[in-house]
Design a protein around this motif. Structure first.
Motif, PDB file in Angstrom:
ATOM      1  N   MET A  89      -5.921 -56.795   3.208  1.00 40.11           N
ATOM      2  CA  MET A  89      -5.175 -56.490   1.977  1.00 40.11           C
ATOM      3  C   MET A  89      -4.833 -55.006   1.953  1.00 40.11           C
ATOM      4  N   SER A  90      -3.575 -54.663   1.723  1.00 44.05           N
ATOM      5  CA  SER A  90      -3.150 -53.268   1.739  1.00 44.05           C
ATOM      6  C   SER A  90      -3.628 -52.558   0.484  1.00 44.05           C
ATOM      7  N   THR A  91      -3.889 -51.278   0.637  1.00 46.74           N
ATOM      8  CA  THR A  91      -4.344 -50.472  -0.486  1.00 46.74           C
ATOM      9  C   THR A  91      -3.170 -50.102  -1.369  1.00 46.74           C
ATOM     10  N   PRO A  92      -3.228 -50.407  -2.692  1.00 46.24           N
ATOM     11  CA  PRO A  92      -2.102 -50.112  -3.569  1.00 46.24           C
ATOM     12  C   PRO A  92      -1.891 -48.610  -3.721  1.00 46.24           C
ATOM     13  N   THR A  93      -0.622 -48.203  -3.835  1.00 44.79           N
ATOM     14  CA  THR A  93      -0.287 -46.798  -4.016  1.00 44.79           C
ATOM     15  C   THR A  93      -0.619 -46.383  -5.450  1.00 44.79           C
ATOM     16  N   VAL A  94      -1.305 -45.260  -5.572  1.00 44.30           N
ATOM     17  CA  VAL A  94      -1.714 -44.769  -6.884  1.00 44.30           C
ATOM     18  C   VAL A  94      -1.023 -43.433  -7.136  1.00 44.30           C
ATOM     19  N   SER A  95      -0.359 -43.320  -8.268  1.00 44.04           N
ATOM     20  CA  SER A  95       0.379 -42.093  -8.586  1.00 44.04           C
ATOM     21  C   SER A  95      -0.562 -41.008  -9.090  1.00 44.04           C
ATOM     22  N   ARG A  96      -0.023 -39.783  -9.154  1.00 51.34           N
ATOM     23  CA  ARG A  96      -0.806 -38.659  -9.662  1.00 51.34           C
ATOM     24  C   ARG A  96      -1.221 -38.903 -11.111  1.00 51.34           C
ATOM     25  N   ALA A  97      -0.305 -39.447 -11.909  1.00 53.16           N
ATOM     26  CA  ALA A  97      -0.617 -39.728 -13.317  1.00 53.16           C
ATOM     27  C   ALA A  97      -1.742 -40.752 -13.436  1.00 53.16           C
ATOM     28  N   GLN A  98      -1.726 -41.780 -12.562  1.00 53.68           N
ATOM     29  CA  GLN A  98      -2.781 -42.786 -12.599  1.00 53.68           C
ATOM     30  C   GLN A  98      -4.130 -42.186 -12.214  1.00 53.68           C
ATOM     31  N   ARG A  99      -4.126 -41.322 -11.200  1.00 52.52           N
ATOM     32  CA  ARG A  99      -5.382 -40.674 -10.808  1.00 52.52           C
ATOM     33  C   ARG A  99      -5.915 -39.798 -11.936  1.00 52.52           C
ATOM     34  N   LEU A 100      -5.014 -39.138 -12.646  1.00 56.49           N
ATOM     35  CA  LEU A 100      -5.426 -38.298 -13.767  1.00 56.49           C
ATOM     36  C   LEU A 100      -6.005 -39.155 -14.896  1.00 56.49           C
ATOM     37  N   VAL A 101      -5.370 -40.299 -15.154  1.00 50.63           N
ATOM     38  CA  VAL A 101      -5.872 -41.231 -16.165  1.00 50.63           C
ATOM     39  C   VAL A 101      -7.284 -41.676 -15.816  1.00 50.63           C
ATOM     40  N   LEU A 102      -7.504 -42.036 -14.562  1.00 48.77           N
ATOM     41  CA  LEU A 102      -8.822 -42.498 -14.131  1.00 48.77           C
ATOM     42  C   LEU A 102      -9.871 -41.402 -14.302  1.00 48.77           C
ATOM     43  N   PHE A 103      -9.514 -40.176 -13.926  1.00 47.59           N
ATOM     44  CA  PHE A 103     -10.459 -39.067 -14.044  1.00 47.59           C
ATOM     45  C   PHE A 103     -10.792 -38.791 -15.512  1.00 47.59           C
ATOM     46  N   ILE A 104      -9.784 -38.853 -16.378  1.00 45.16           N
ATOM     47  CA  ILE A 104      -9.999 -38.660 -17.813  1.00 45.16           C
ATOM     48  C   ILE A 104     -10.915 -39.746 -18.360  1.00 45.16           C
ATOM     49  N   ALA A 105     -10.654 -41.001 -17.973  1.00 43.80           N
ATOM     50  CA  ALA A 105     -11.455 -42.121 -18.465  1.00 43.80           C
ATOM     51  C   ALA A 105     -12.911 -41.992 -18.032  1.00 43.80           C
ATOM     52  N   ILE A 106     -13.132 -41.626 -16.770  1.00 44.20           N
ATOM     53  CA  ILE A 106     -14.500 -41.475 -16.267  1.00 44.20           C
ATOM     54  C   ILE A 106     -15.202 -40.315 -16.968  1.00 44.20           C
TER      55      ILE A 106
ATOM     56  N   LEU B  34      -1.782 -34.538 -19.249  1.00 46.32           N
ATOM     57  CA  LEU B  34      -1.280 -35.883 -18.950  1.00 46.32           C
ATOM     58  C   LEU B  34       0.044 -36.162 -19.657  1.00 46.32           C
ATOM     59  N   LYS B  35       0.112 -35.796 -20.944  1.00 48.75           N
ATOM     60  CA  LYS B  35       1.331 -36.001 -21.736  1.00 48.75           C
ATOM     61  C   LYS B  35       1.828 -37.442 -21.653  1.00 48.75           C
ATOM     62  N   GLN B  36       0.908 -38.373 -21.711  1.00 45.76           N
ATOM     63  CA  GLN B  36       1.287 -39.791 -21.643  1.00 45.76           C
ATOM     64  C   GLN B  36       1.580 -40.325 -23.034  1.00 45.76           C
ATOM     65  N   LYS B  37       2.625 -41.144 -23.121  1.00 44.70           N
ATOM     66  CA  LYS B  37       2.973 -41.749 -24.404  1.00 44.70           C
ATOM     67  C   LYS B  37       1.897 -42.737 -24.800  1.00 44.70           C
ATOM     68  N   ASP B  38       1.478 -42.680 -26.073  1.00 43.79           N
ATOM     69  CA  ASP B  38       0.404 -43.547 -26.532  1.00 43.79           C
ATOM     70  C   ASP B  38       0.887 -44.991 -26.682  1.00 43.79           C
ATOM     71  N   VAL B  39      -0.059 -45.917 -26.637  1.00 49.19           N
ATOM     72  CA  VAL B  39       0.251 -47.347 -26.727  1.00 49.19           C
ATOM     73  C   VAL B  39      -0.439 -47.922 -27.954  1.00 49.19           C
ATOM     74  N   ARG B  40       0.335 -48.628 -28.781  1.00 45.27           N
ATOM     75  CA  ARG B  40      -0.230 -49.291 -29.950  1.00 45.27           C
ATOM     76  C   ARG B  40       0.206 -50.756 -29.950  1.00 45.27           C
ATOM     77  N   LYS B  41      -0.674 -51.623 -30.423  1.00 45.33           N
ATOM     78  CA  LYS B  41      -0.365 -53.043 -30.490  1.00 45.33           C
ATOM     79  C   LYS B  41      -0.003 -53.426 -31.918  1.00 45.33           C
ATOM     80  N   ALA B  42       1.054 -54.199 -32.041  1.00 44.10           N
ATOM     81  CA  ALA B  42       1.488 -54.638 -33.370  1.00 44.10           C
ATOM     82  C   ALA B  42       0.679 -55.864 -33.802  1.00 44.10           C
ATOM     83  N   GLY B  43       0.452 -55.964 -35.108  1.00 43.69           N
ATOM     84  CA  GLY B  43      -0.174 -57.160 -35.658  1.00 43.69           C
ATOM     85  C   GLY B  43      -1.678 -57.259 -35.505  1.00 43.69           C
ATOM     86  N   VAL B  44      -2.328 -56.188 -35.054  1.00 43.03           N
ATOM     87  CA  VAL B  44      -3.783 -56.223 -34.880  1.00 43.03           C
ATOM     88  C   VAL B  44      -4.455 -55.893 -36.213  1.00 43.03           C
TER      89      VAL B  44
END
Length: 467
Positions: free
Chosen positions: A1-18, A186-196
């Motif tokens: 199985m090939s290793t999926p490509t991970v972007s810089r933003a994704q790596r930053l997200v992972l580091f922030i989460a950890i 990171l400057k990532q746009k936040d995510v909100r779910k409707a109807g919760v």
């Protein structure tokens, strides 16, 4: 199985989460080695020590599911920022606490902030990754939180012996500041779910349902079981917890969807988690306390007693994860906790003038091997038994189960060892720890089912190898 490509933003997200989750999990274990110093300076004995641990776990364990709903409604990044700032402020409150009461209140508030960090960080991962990359990222997040839990006592010991116990809390400010800066980068746009809808009634019932019995268990030595100060909170707490379970069955948007427990491996895995993490909490609490208060070791040496467990976890977790993926998790989830329990039984030869090398180290090594064989398959089995869409709530439930198990276990310490810790009380705690681990292994051996399809087993292997 090939290793999926991970972007810089994704790596930053992972580091922030950890990093965000790191401080939350660190504070659930780092405090153990500081408890004798806290009791010496602030007073209160074993009761203060229990409350310093459980005040944090009550709010963390009972609010972690509510925090997941809040992150859906208000946004993951918003909740993460609030949690980080709150954790920093309450850490400083604990660091400067002049009395046991202020420390306990600070720890409870710190648990509220900590509860906001875990589900928000996981939700950030699940919204930024997909497929195999998501499974791998969750595995790396789990590995990071496990390291923080294992490294806590050692860090705490060094701080207590060098700059004092208050720095156990003050040191949190640095990783929190770094995480806040990275969120800005990171400057990532936040995510909100409707109807919760947020189930505040369920959350209140959960807090009362856990807080009442824990209060009764800790304070019973001061008032006695026959006092209304004890049996009223105990009874109200039990009724509230029953009400919480009923609420989860009837609410349109429950905090804890009980339907997940219809999945056999998810249900059995969480039952095993409860026994295993209750044992981890008692064992980690009692060993560092005994080595300082009875054997007379400094905090750093007491913390070093469990260092082999961290070393074995780092060295062997990928191997056991891969083996579990190849042969199925049942063998490892069944045998691992039993081996760990036997390790605690070996420690029963310890005396007040303990010889670490002959009386504790063999048991610690056996415990480390058993737990390393358990953790990766356990995490992989629980998350692998449900869909990717349910992985966030599934992981939040499993984290809540482990924290609540630790909460109840610490509350029972006084019942197990008595009002004052001595060699006999230490041996009783070791025996209870061993028993809980062995029961957790038996539950897994009987209840866990290996995946029938090779593809599913391989997926579990990939996920477990990252823990």
């Amino acid at each position: 199985m090939s290793t999926p490509t991970v972007s810089r933003a994704q790596r930053l997200v992972l580091f922030i989460a950890i990093l965000a989750s790191f401080v939350s999990f660190l504070d659930s274990s780092v405090i153990n080695v500081a408890l004798p110093a806290i009791a010496r300076e602030l007073g209160g004995g074993l009761t203060t020590q229990q409350w310093a641990v459980d005040a944090y776990l009550i709010t963390l364990g009972s609010l972690i599911l509510l925090a997941g709903s809040l992150s859906d409604v208000l946004g993951r990044i918003v909740i993460l920022r609030i949690g980080l700032v709150g954790f920093g402020v309450t850490s400083l409150l604990c660091a400067f606490a002049p009395t046991p009461e202020v420390l306990i209140v600070g720890r409870a508030l710190q648990g509220v902030a900590g509860a906001l960090l875990v589900p928000s960080s996981l939700a950030l991962i699940t919204s930024s990754y997909s497929g195999v990359a998501r499974a791998k990222a969750i595995g790396q997040w789990t590995a990071g939180t496990t390291v923080s839990f294992l490294a806590g006592p050692l860090l705490g010991g060094v701080l207590v012996d060098t700059v004092g116990w208050r720095w156990v809390f003050g040191v949190n400010v640095l990783p929190i500041a770094v995480t806040l800066v990275l969120l800005f980068v990171l400057k990532q746009k936040d995510v909100r779910k409707a109807g919760v809808r947020i189930d505040f009634i369920g959350a209140a019932l959960c807090v009362l349902g856990l807080g009442g019995p824990v209060y009764a268990l800790i304070e019973r030595s001061n008032y006695g079981w026959g006092s209304p100060v004890i049996f009223v909170p105990l009874g109200v707490g039990i009724l509230c917890f029953a009400g919480f379970i009923w609420r989860q069955k009837t609410a349109k948007q429950p905090l804890m969807p009980l339907g997940l427990f219809a999945v056999r491996n998810f249900a059995v895995g969480n039952i095993a988690t409860a026994f295993i993490y209750a044992a981890l909490s008692i064992g980690g609490f009692i060993i560092v306390l005994f080595l300082q208060q009875v054997a007379g070791l400094p905090a750093t040496l007491a913390a070093l007693a469990l260092l082999p467990v961290s070393v074995l976890s780092i060295a062997l977790s990928s191997l056991f994860g891969s083996l579990a993926g190849r042969f199925g998790p049942r063998l490892f989830m069944g045998l691992g906790p039993i081996v760990a329990g036997v390790g605690y039984l070996l420690m029963l030869s310890s005396q007040a003038n303990v010889d670490y090398w002959s009386q504790l180290l063999p048991g610690v090594i056996l415990f480390g091997i058993g737990m390393t064989a358990t953790v990766a398959p356990l995490t992989a089995t629980i998350l692998g038994s449900i869909s990717e869409q349910q992985s966030g709530i599934g992981s939040a439930i499993n984290n809540a189960v482990s924290r609540v198990a630790g909460l109840v276990a610490i509350a029972l310490i006084g019942v197990i060892v008595g009002d004052v810790l001595d060699v006999n009380g230490f041996h009783r705690a070791l025996a209870v720890t061993a028993g809980l681990l062995i029961v957790g292994g038996i539950v897994s051996a009987i209840g866990i089912q290996n995946a029938r399809k090779p593809a599913v087993s391989a997926s579990a292997s990939e996920r477990g190898a990252e823990v």
